[in-house]
Design a protein around this motif. Structure first.
Motif, PDB file in Angstrom:
ATOM      1  N   PRO A   1      -4.547   2.920   5.536  1.00 25.38           N
ATOM      2  CA  PRO A   1      -3.562   3.135   6.603  1.00 25.38           C
ATOM      3  C   PRO A   1      -3.031   4.569   6.577  1.00 25.38           C
ATOM      4  CG  PRO A   1      -3.006   1.193   5.294  1.00 25.38           C
ATOM      5  CD  PRO A   1      -4.129   1.872   4.601  1.00 25.38           C
ATOM      6  N   LYS A   2      -2.896   5.145   7.751  1.00 26.93           N
ATOM      7  CA  LYS A   2      -2.414   6.524   7.864  1.00 26.93           C
ATOM      8  C   LYS A   2      -0.946   6.625   7.462  1.00 26.93           C
ATOM      9  CE  LYS A   2      -5.525   8.357  11.321  1.00 26.93           C
ATOM     10  NZ  LYS A   2      -6.568   7.476  11.509  1.00 26.93           N
ATOM     11  N   ASP A   3      -0.602   7.779   6.926  1.00 27.09           N
ATOM     12  CA  ASP A   3       0.781   8.071   6.541  1.00 27.09           C
ATOM     13  C   ASP A   3       1.562   8.397   7.812  1.00 27.09           C
ATOM     14  OD1 ASP A   3       3.143   8.830   5.439  1.00 27.09           O
ATOM     15  OD2 ASP A   3       2.313  10.431   4.204  1.00 27.09           O
TER      16      ASP A   3
ATOM     17  N   LEU B   1       1.182  -6.817  -5.907  1.00 23.52           N
ATOM     18  CA  LEU B   1       0.161  -5.805  -6.161  1.00 23.52           C
ATOM     19  C   LEU B   1       0.559  -4.537  -5.427  1.00 23.52           C
ATOM     20  CD1 LEU B   1      -3.342  -7.505  -5.725  1.00 23.52           C
ATOM     21  CD2 LEU B   1      -2.146  -6.990  -7.837  1.00 23.52           C
ATOM     22  N   PHE B   2       0.436  -3.401  -6.094  1.00 25.61           N
ATOM     23  CA  PHE B   2       0.722  -2.100  -5.495  1.00 25.61           C
ATOM     24  C   PHE B   2      -0.578  -1.307  -5.505  1.00 25.61           C
ATOM     25  CE2 PHE B   2       4.592  -3.686  -7.452  1.00 25.61           C
ATOM     26  CZ  PHE B   2       5.478  -3.610  -6.394  1.00 25.61           C
ATOM     27  N   LEU B   3      -1.028  -0.898  -4.315  1.00 31.30           N
ATOM     28  CA  LEU B   3      -2.312  -0.223  -4.183  1.00 31.30           C
ATOM     29  C   LEU B   3      -2.122   1.261  -3.878  1.00 31.30           C
ATOM     30  CD1 LEU B   3      -2.574  -3.275  -2.779  1.00 31.30           C
ATOM     31  CD2 LEU B   3      -4.922  -2.538  -2.694  1.00 31.30           C
ATOM     32  N   PHE B   4      -2.949   2.095  -4.520  1.00 32.95           N
ATOM     33  CA  PHE B   4      -2.911   3.543  -4.369  1.00 32.95           C
ATOM     34  C   PHE B   4      -4.335   4.038  -4.151  1.00 32.95           C
ATOM     35  CE2 PHE B   4       0.381   2.052  -7.195  1.00 32.95           C
ATOM     36  CZ  PHE B   4       1.522   2.655  -6.694  1.00 32.95           C
TER      37      PHE B   4
ATOM     38  N   VAL C   1       9.733   6.280  -5.091  1.00 37.75           N
ATOM     39  CA  VAL C   1       9.320   6.683  -3.742  1.00 37.75           C
ATOM     40  C   VAL C   1       9.244   5.486  -2.795  1.00 37.75           C
ATOM     41  CG1 VAL C   1       7.511   7.827  -2.403  1.00 37.75           C
ATOM     42  CG2 VAL C   1       8.060   8.653  -4.699  1.00 37.75           C
ATOM     43  N   MET C   2       8.632   4.393  -3.257  1.00 39.22           N
ATOM     44  CA  MET C   2       8.480   3.217  -2.403  1.00 39.22           C
ATOM     45  C   MET C   2       9.747   2.365  -2.380  1.00 39.22           C
ATOM     46  SD  MET C   2       4.600   2.200  -3.609  1.00 39.22           S
ATOM     47  CE  MET C   2       4.228   0.960  -2.381  1.00 39.22           C
ATOM     48  N   THR C   3      10.670   2.621  -3.298  1.00 42.04           N
ATOM     49  CA  THR C   3      11.920   1.864  -3.485  1.00 42.04           C
ATOM     50  C   THR C   3      11.665   0.353  -3.582  1.00 42.04           C
ATOM     51  OG1 THR C   3      12.486   1.793  -1.131  1.00 42.04           O
ATOM     52  CG2 THR C   3      13.362   3.643  -2.405  1.00 42.04           C
TER      53      THR C   3
ATOM     54  N   VAL D   1       0.853  -1.182   0.000  1.00 41.64           N
ATOM     55  CA  VAL D   1       0.000   0.000   0.000  1.00 41.64           C
ATOM     56  C   VAL D   1       0.890   1.235   0.000  1.00 41.64           C
ATOM     57  CG1 VAL D   1      -1.565   1.334   1.457  1.00 41.64           C
ATOM     58  CG2 VAL D   1      -1.926  -1.096   1.167  1.00 41.64           C
ATOM     59  N   PHE D   2       0.603   2.174  -0.886  1.00 38.79           N
ATOM     60  CA  PHE D   2       1.235   3.491  -0.830  1.00 38.79           C
ATOM     61  C   PHE D   2       0.431   4.281   0.185  1.00 38.79           C
ATOM     62  CE2 PHE D   2       1.915   7.873  -2.196  1.00 38.79           C
ATOM     63  CZ  PHE D   2       3.289   7.893  -2.298  1.00 38.79           C
ATOM     64  N   ARG D   3       1.050   4.655   1.301  1.00 42.22           N
ATOM     65  CA  ARG D   3       0.317   5.216   2.435  1.00 42.22           C
ATOM     66  C   ARG D   3      -0.320   6.576   2.184  1.00 42.22           C
ATOM     67  NH1 ARG D   3       1.184   3.587   7.925  1.00 42.22           N
ATOM     68  NH2 ARG D   3       2.334   1.645   8.025  1.00 42.22           N
ATOM     69  N   GLY D   4       0.348   7.437   1.456  1.00 45.38           N
ATOM     70  CA  GLY D   4      -0.183   8.782   1.257  1.00 45.38           C
ATOM     71  C   GLY D   4      -1.253   8.821   0.188  1.00 45.38           C
TER      72      GLY D   4
END
Length: 117
Positions: free
Chosen positions: A79-81, A43-46, A33-35, A12-15
Motif C-alpha cells: 500500500p502506498k504511503d 502481526l506487524f508487517l514491514f 511511529v505507528m502508535t 502494515v507499516f506503509r512506508g
C-alpha cells in the motif's frame, strides 16, 4: 510455534523500512511511529524500498517472533504511503498481499438486498 488463531489484527507499516533492524527496532516503530502496542496479539508487517522483501513482528505472549520473506521473483503490491503510517488489514487483504495482489480488490459479486422468491 505461532498460534495463528490468536492473531486479532494485521497492520502494515506503509512506508519503506530498513530491514536491517532487529526486534527492538521494529518494536520502536510500532509503538513510536505507528502508535500501536507491539505486545498486542497482532502481526506487524514491514517492507523494503524495492518491495521484494518483508519482515513480520509478532508477540506470542512469551517472546517476539521476527519473520523474514524474500521473493525470488516479483514484488509485493505494498500500500502506498498516503501520510498515515499504518494500515489495518483484514484476513482476506493479508492473503491478497502475500499472493502479490492489490489489497483493494473489487468484489466479484454485488450483494443482493431484499430479494423475494
Amino acid at each position: 510455534m505461532i498460534d495463528f488463531t490468536r492473531i486479532k489484527a494485521f497492520y502494515v507499516f506503509r512506508g519503506p523500512t530498513d530491514l536491517r533492524k532487529g526486534i527492538d527496532g521494529y518494536c520502536s516503530l510500532v509503538s513510536g511511529v505507528m502508535t500501536l502496542d507491539p505486545f498486542s496479539p497482532s502481526l506487524f508487517l514491514f517492507c523494503n524500498r524495492s518491495k521484494d522483501k518483508l519482515k513480520v513482528l509478532y508477540w506470542d505472549g512469551n517472546g517476539f517472533w521476527l519473520l523474514y520473506k524474500r521473493l525470488e521473483e516479483g514484488k509485493f503490491r505494498w500500500p502506498k504511503d498516503n501520510g498515515d503510517t499504518s494500515l489495518s488489514l483484514s484476513n482476506q487483504q493479508l492473503k491478497w498481499l502475500m499472493e502479490g495482489l492489490d489489497i483493494n480488490q473489487k468484489r466479484a459479486f454485488q450483494p443482493l438486498e431484499n430479494r423475494v422468491i
